[in-house]
Design a protein around this motif. Structure first.
Motif, mmCIF file in Angstrom:
data_model
loop_
_atom_site.group_PDB
_atom_site.id
_atom_site.type_symbol
_atom_site.label_atom_id
_atom_site.label_comp_id
_atom_site.label_asym_id
_atom_site.label_seq_id
_atom_site.Cartn_x
_atom_site.Cartn_y
_atom_site.Cartn_z
ATOM 1 N N ALA A 1 20.591 67.719 16.452
ATOM 2 C CA ALA A 1 21.647 67.634 15.439
ATOM 3 C C ALA A 1 21.376 66.500 14.449
ATOM 4 O O ALA A 1 21.523 66.675 13.233
ATOM 5 N N LEU A 2 20.963 65.346 14.940
ATOM 6 C CA LEU A 2 20.682 64.214 14.061
ATOM 7 C C LEU A 2 19.506 64.506 13.144
ATOM 8 O O LEU A 2 19.533 64.174 11.951
ATOM 9 N N ARG A 3 18.472 65.128 13.655
ATOM 10 C CA ARG A 3 17.289 65.426 12.844
ATOM 11 C C ARG A 3 17.627 66.363 11.691
ATOM 12 O O ARG A 3 17.176 66.161 10.553
ATOM 13 N N ASN A 4 18.436 67.360 11.920
ATOM 14 C CA ASN A 4 18.789 68.292 10.850
ATOM 15 C C ASN A 4 19.763 67.680 9.845
ATOM 16 O O ASN A 4 19.769 68.080 8.680
ATOM 17 N N CYS A 5 20.562 66.722 10.276
ATOM 18 C CA CYS A 5 21.393 65.988 9.314
ATOM 19 C C CYS A 5 20.525 65.167 8.359
ATOM 20 O O CYS A 5 20.820 65.073 7.158
ATOM 21 N N ILE A 6 19.453 64.575 8.862
ATOM 22 C CA ILE A 6 18.538 63.809 8.005
ATOM 23 C C ILE A 6 17.834 64.736 7.015
ATOM 24 O O ILE A 6 17.574 64.353 5.864
ATOM 25 N N TYR A 7 17.545 65.960 7.432
ATOM 26 C CA TYR A 7 16.907 66.920 6.529
ATOM 27 C C TYR A 7 17.783 67.238 5.322
ATOM 28 O O TYR A 7 17.268 67.657 4.269
ATOM 29 N N MET A 8 19.078 67.064 5.430
ATOM 30 C CA MET A 8 19.978 67.403 4.326
ATOM 31 C C MET A 8 20.082 66.318 3.266
ATOM 32 O O MET A 8 20.636 66.553 2.191
ATOM 33 N N ILE A 9 19.566 65.124 3.537
ATOM 34 C CA ILE A 9 19.729 64.008 2.592
ATOM 35 C C ILE A 9 19.056 64.283 1.248
ATOM 36 O O ILE A 9 19.647 64.014 0.190
ATOM 37 N N PRO A 10 17.830 64.822 1.163
ATOM 38 C CA PRO A 10 17.195 64.999 -0.151
ATOM 39 C C PRO A 10 17.757 66.153 -0.975
ATOM 40 O O PRO A 10 17.337 66.325 -2.134
ATOM 41 N N LEU A 11 18.679 66.945 -0.455
ATOM 42 C CA LEU A 11 19.112 68.131 -1.181
ATOM 43 C C LEU A 11 19.828 67.790 -2.479
ATOM 44 O O LEU A 11 19.664 68.492 -3.494
ATOM 45 N N LEU B 1 27.758 61.993 1.296
ATOM 46 C CA LEU B 1 28.352 62.965 2.212
ATOM 47 C C LEU B 1 27.426 63.247 3.390
ATOM 48 O O LEU B 1 27.863 63.325 4.546
ATOM 49 N N THR B 2 26.137 63.384 3.119
ATOM 50 C CA THR B 2 25.186 63.665 4.196
ATOM 51 C C THR B 2 25.030 62.476 5.127
ATOM 52 O O THR B 2 24.875 62.639 6.346
ATOM 53 N N LEU B 3 25.078 61.270 4.573
ATOM 54 C CA LEU B 3 25.017 60.079 5.427
ATOM 55 C C LEU B 3 26.234 59.996 6.340
ATOM 56 O O LEU B 3 26.123 59.507 7.473
ATOM 57 N N ALA B 4 27.374 60.449 5.873
ATOM 58 C CA ALA B 4 28.582 60.418 6.703
ATOM 59 C C ALA B 4 28.442 61.349 7.904
ATOM 60 O O ALA B 4 28.740 60.968 9.049
ATOM 61 N N ILE B 5 27.978 62.579 7.689
ATOM 62 C CA ILE B 5 27.821 63.488 8.823
ATOM 63 C C ILE B 5 26.671 63.034 9.722
ATOM 64 O O ILE B 5 26.715 63.218 10.947
ATOM 65 N N ALA B 6 25.645 62.405 9.127
ATOM 66 C CA ALA B 6 24.558 61.869 9.955
ATOM 67 C C ALA B 6 25.049 60.726 10.833
ATOM 68 O O ALA B 6 24.573 60.548 11.968
ATOM 69 N N ALA B 7 26.015 59.960 10.342
ATOM 70 C CA ALA B 7 26.578 58.872 11.143
ATOM 71 C C ALA B 7 27.315 59.413 12.362
ATOM 72 O O ALA B 7 27.218 58.852 13.465
ATOM 73 N N THR B 8 28.036 60.503 12.196
ATOM 74 C CA THR B 8 28.726 61.090 13.354
ATOM 75 C C THR B 8 27.727 61.660 14.363
ATOM 76 O O THR B 8 27.940 61.557 15.575
#
Length: 479
Positions: free
Chosen positions: A340-350, A371-378
């Protein structure tokens, strides 16, 4: 008493015999009189009862109902009673309620009451059936999930429309996507009926609970799928219809059985969820370009943490249902949280890609990154402390991420188009403010060409304008 005895003793034997016979006749007369009074009373009572209860026409009734006179030794022939009842049969008039039950017409002109009552009962039954099957279709279609799919498809349509949006085409695309999604979800429940019956959160669905039959559900799913595909083919294009049909097949016939075979089903399901925005883009533009892959990529990476959180929260239910989810083979939950964490990081450059490819303004790049950093934090919090509470927080964050991301990309796209229009207006104003000498030169050239008798031919090619600015300047044909 002494005088009576003296009187009886003083008279002769004949006188005493005649006196005794007289007394006997008096007593018999009084007894017959009392018997008649009793019979009259019984007759009145029976008459009053006959007005309340209908008398049966059965002869046995009259034969069995002997009169009080017969009971006391009187004579009443039963044959006479039977003949009287056959000659004058008793037929009580039907009550209003009986006439309504039998459908008879009353004399006061209210014969339409039975028809109105039947129509009311039919309408009530039809309304009950409509509510019942409407509720079943709603649950079979997973309507809330299908509406989320429609929202992603509509966003893709708007992004692929350019400056002008065809709202009729948008409505048809959303309707077709809704039908296809409803069909796929219904077939999913048809194939998983036995599994859903074993899970607490799905055992009350229409098929496991017996509220609807499998043939009925299959008919509903087939009709919805065919209607949705036909609508996309007729009102959008064949590319959109092909994407819709392929997504239905992938979800119902690949992802659904794969859930009981291998944990890779989560990634296949993510592909299914990424196709609807691509479908909307294809319906608007008729093609698939590099920009069209941005929103599907966001949906693909978003679904992984969303599904991982849900699978971790429902591990017991999935195990009881026989589904091979990724979290079942991970007792500690560390691998689930890391995916889950790895795929949240993949969303940052979008967000940066959307700005770099010219789809949005720079503000969306900043907002999407935050927004992506917020979901990555969770997801990172869940990775450090793998509890149900942390998994639920990541799940709720994923639910919030998608609508905010799509709203942001639509909002900043509209602002960016307004900026382009402002720039075009600025360029036109600059052209109008050129020196008048250049304008006079151009006017003289047009007059000279017209006097020579030669007409200015249109350009051979307009390919140098957008979207092909790299082609050479258009050349004019020789006169």
């Amino acid at each position: 008493m002494r005088l009576d005895l003296f009187y009886l003793s003083s008279i002769g034997p004949k006188s005493r015999q005649s006196l005794g016979s007289a007394a006997l006749s008096i007593s018999s007369t009084s007894s017959s009189l009392s018997l008649c009074i009793h019979e009259t009373t019984m007759w009145r009572n029976s008459k009053s009862l006959s007005s309340k209860f209908p008398i049966s026409n059965n002869p046995l009734y009259h034969l069995s109902s002997a009169s009080p006179t017969a009971a006391h030794g009187g004579v009443r022939p039963a044959l006479l009673s039977h003949s009287l009842t056959q000659s004058y049969p008793y037929s009580p008039s039907p009550s209003p309620s009986d006439s309504l039950k039998l459908g008879l017409h009353r004399a006061d002109g209210v014969g339409a009451l039975p028809a109105a009552a039947d129509l009311a009962s039919l309408a009530s039954r039809a309304s009950h059936l409509a509510r019942h099957y409407g509720r079943c279709y709603w649950e079979l279609s997973k309507a809330r999930l299908s509406m989320l799919v429609v929202a992603t498809s509509g966003t893709g349509f708007v992004l692929g429309s350019g400056h002008a949006i065809d709202f009729a085409g948008l409505c048809c695309t959303c309707a077709g996507t809704m039908m296809v999604a409803a069909s796929a979800n219904s077939l999913n429940q048809v194939f998983e009926k036995q599994n859903d019956a074993k899970m607490n959160r799905t055992k009350n669905r229409p098929l496991p609970s017996g509220r609807i039959t499998i043939p009925h559900a299959v008919t509903w799913a087939s009709a919805a799928g065919l209607a949705g595909t036909a609508l996309l083919a007729s009102k959008a294009n064949m590319l959109a219809a092909g994407l819709g049909a392929s997504n239905l097949i992938l979800y119902a016939f690949v992802y659904t059985p794969l859930k009981q075979i291998h944990p890779v089903n989560t990634w296949v399901g993510a592909v299914v969820g990424a196709i609807p925005p691509l479908l909307g883009w294809a319906a608007a533009s008729g093609q698939v370009s590099l920009n069209a892959m941005l929103l599907p990529a966001a949906l693909y990476f978003w679904q992984i943490p969303h599904f991982m959180a849900l699978a971790y929260l429902c591990r017991d239910d999935y195990a009881a249902g026989g589904f091979r989810m990724f979290s079942l083979a991970d007792a500690s939950g560390r691998r689930t949280a890391s995916v889950a964490l790895r795929n949240c990081i993949y969303m940052i450059p979008l967000g940066f890609l959307a700005y770099d490819w010219g789809m949005t303004s720079g503000w969306f790049c900043l907002e999407s990154t935050l927004l992506t950093l917020a979901i990555a934090a969770t997801s990172f919090s869940f990775y450090r402390d793998r509890t149900r509470h942390k998994a639920r927080k990541m799940f709720h964050a994923s639910l919030l991420y998608l609508p905010v991301f799509m709203s942001g990309i639509l909002f900043h796209r509209i602002v960016d188009n307004q900026q382009c229009l402002t720039e075009e207006n600025f360029e036109s104003s600059v052209e109008l403010s050129l020196p008048s000498q250049d304008g006079n030169v151009n006017r003289k050239n047009r007059l000279r060409n017209s006097t020579d008798g030669t007409q200015v031919r249109p350009p051979v090619s307009y390919a140098s304008i957008a979207p092909f600015p790299f082609l050479p300047v258009p050349s004019y044909a020789a006169p």
